[in-house]
Design an enzyme around this catalytic site. Structure first.
Site, PDB file in Angstrom:
ATOM      1  N   TRP A  31      36.658  39.308  49.892  1.00  0.00           N
ATOM      2  CA  TRP A  31      36.484  38.067  49.140  1.00  0.00           C
ATOM      3  C   TRP A  31      37.859  37.602  48.674  1.00  0.00           C
ATOM      4  CZ3 TRP A  31      32.166  35.309  48.961  1.00  0.00           C
ATOM      5  CH2 TRP A  31      32.092  34.241  48.075  1.00  0.00           C
ATOM      6  N   PHE A  66      33.591  43.691  43.483  1.00  0.00           N
ATOM      7  CA  PHE A  66      32.579  44.512  42.822  1.00  0.00           C
ATOM      8  C   PHE A  66      32.307  45.798  43.593  1.00  0.00           C
ATOM      9  CE2 PHE A  66      28.186  45.594  41.596  1.00  0.00           C
ATOM     10  CZ  PHE A  66      28.325  45.622  40.212  1.00  0.00           C
ATOM     11  N   CYS A  89      40.568  40.510  44.080  1.00  0.00           N
ATOM     12  CA  CYS A  89      40.916  39.322  43.297  1.00  0.00           C
ATOM     13  C   CYS A  89      39.639  38.657  42.806  1.00  0.00           C
ATOM     14  CB  CYS A  89      41.741  38.354  44.148  1.00  0.00           C
ATOM     15  SG  CYS A  89      42.184  36.835  43.290  1.00  0.00           S
ATOM     16  N   ILE A  91      38.681  35.475  40.565  1.00  0.00           N
ATOM     17  CA  ILE A  91      39.216  34.269  39.933  1.00  0.00           C
ATOM     18  C   ILE A  91      38.185  33.709  38.952  1.00  0.00           C
ATOM     19  CG2 ILE A  91      40.080  31.928  40.319  1.00  0.00           C
ATOM     20  CD1 ILE A  91      40.957  32.902  43.158  1.00  0.00           C
ATOM     21  N   GLU A  94      33.452  28.777  36.509  1.00  0.00           N
ATOM     22  CA  GLU A  94      32.831  27.975  35.453  1.00  0.00           C
ATOM     23  C   GLU A  94      31.951  28.803  34.521  1.00  0.00           C
ATOM     24  OE1 GLU A  94      30.777  24.746  37.290  1.00  0.00           O
ATOM     25  OE2 GLU A  94      32.586  23.948  38.210  1.00  0.00           O
ATOM     26  N   THR A  95      31.606  30.022  34.947  1.00  0.00           N
ATOM     27  CA  THR A  95      30.763  30.894  34.120  1.00  0.00           C
ATOM     28  C   THR A  95      31.582  32.114  33.700  1.00  0.00           C
ATOM     29  OG1 THR A  95      29.955  32.229  35.967  1.00  0.00           O
ATOM     30  CG2 THR A  95      28.758  30.177  35.480  1.00  0.00           C
ATOM     31  N   HIS A  97      31.076  35.117  34.822  1.00  0.00           N
ATOM     32  CA  HIS A  97      30.862  36.179  35.803  1.00  0.00           C
ATOM     33  C   HIS A  97      32.083  37.078  35.942  1.00  0.00           C
ATOM     34  CE1 HIS A  97      33.381  33.877  38.544  1.00  0.00           C
ATOM     35  NE2 HIS A  97      33.359  34.918  39.359  1.00  0.00           N
ATOM     36  N   PHE A 122      44.144  50.622  40.181  1.00  0.00           N
ATOM     37  CA  PHE A 122      43.550  49.314  39.936  1.00  0.00           C
ATOM     38  C   PHE A 122      44.550  48.240  40.359  1.00  0.00           C
ATOM     39  CE2 PHE A 122      42.613  45.619  37.279  1.00  0.00           C
ATOM     40  CZ  PHE A 122      41.243  45.546  37.293  1.00  0.00           C
TER      41      PHE A 122
END
Length: 170
Positions: A31, A66, A89, A91, A94-95, A97, A122
Site C-alpha cells: 500500500w 496493518f 506508510c 497517510i 479524513e478519519t 483510521h 519500525f
C-alpha cells in the site's frame, strides 16, 4: 532543532561494523508502493553498503501496513533471520483510521521483538500528507529506509556482542 528542519538520514553514512554474517528480512507494505518501495530500495542499499550479502537480504511483501506485524511473525517462523525490518506508510486521511492502524502496528512490532528477542525495526512513515511521505522517502528529509537499516545493523550487533559474530545459545 525540530525534525522538520533537518535531513533525518544525515549522519547515517558513518562506517558501521560489517553485517556480512547476518541475515535480514525486509517486510514491505504494497500500500502506497511509490513510497514504500523507495524505502525498501534505500534500506537494501544501506544494508549492502555495510557489508550485507545480497543473498542474506530477504524481501517479503504484505498488502498493507496493518499486515506488517503478522508478516514479520510468519517470516521469523519460516526463515532464520537475525533482524526484521518493517517498512510501510500510513497517510492521515479524513478519519482517524491512521491512529488505530499506527498504534496497532507499533504495538505489534514491539511485541514481536520482545517475545522473539530479536530486533524488529519500525520503519513506518506516519505523515499527515502524501508530500510529507515523499519528503521522508528520499526527499527533503532523507529516507527512513536508510534509518531503518542502520537501526537493524546496530541492533544485530547489540544482540551479538562477540565482535559482531553470532553466538550459540543465549
Amino acid at each position: 532543532m525540530s525534525s522538520k528542519d533537518q535531513n533525518l538520514s544525515a549522519g547515517t553514512k558513518q562506517k558501521h561494523k560489517s553485517v556480512e554474517d547476518f541475515t535480514f528480512a525486509i517486510i514491505v507494505s504494497d500500500w502506497n508502493e511509490e513510497i514504500t518501495y523507495s524505502l525498501r530500495d534505500a534500506c537494501i542499499e544501506s544494508l549492502k553498503e555495510n557489508g550485507a550479502k545480497e543473498e542474506n537480504i530477504l524481501i517479503h511483501h504484505v498488502p498493507g501496513a496493518f499486515e506488517l506485524p503478522i508478516g514479520a511473525t510468519l517470516v521469523m517462523g519460516q526463515e532464520k533471520v537475525d533482524a526484521v525490518i518493517c517498512l510501510g506508510c500510513v497517510i492521515k486521511g479524513e478519519t482517524n483510521h491512521d491512529i488505530y492502524i499506527n498504534h496497532a502496528i507499533a504495538y505489534g512490532i514491539m511485541n514481536i521483538s520482545l517475545v522473539s528477542k530479536k530486533p524488529v525495526i519500525f520503519g513506518v512513515l506516519t505523515p499527515n500528507t502524501y508530500e510529507q511521505a515523499i519528503d521522508r522517502a528520499g526527499g527533503t528529509y532523507g529516507n527512513k529506509g536508510v534509518e531503518a537499516a542502520i537501526s537493524a545493523i546496530k541492533m544485530v550487533h547489540m544482540a551479538n556482542p562477540e565482535n559482531g559474530k553470532k553466538s550459540i545459545g543465549f
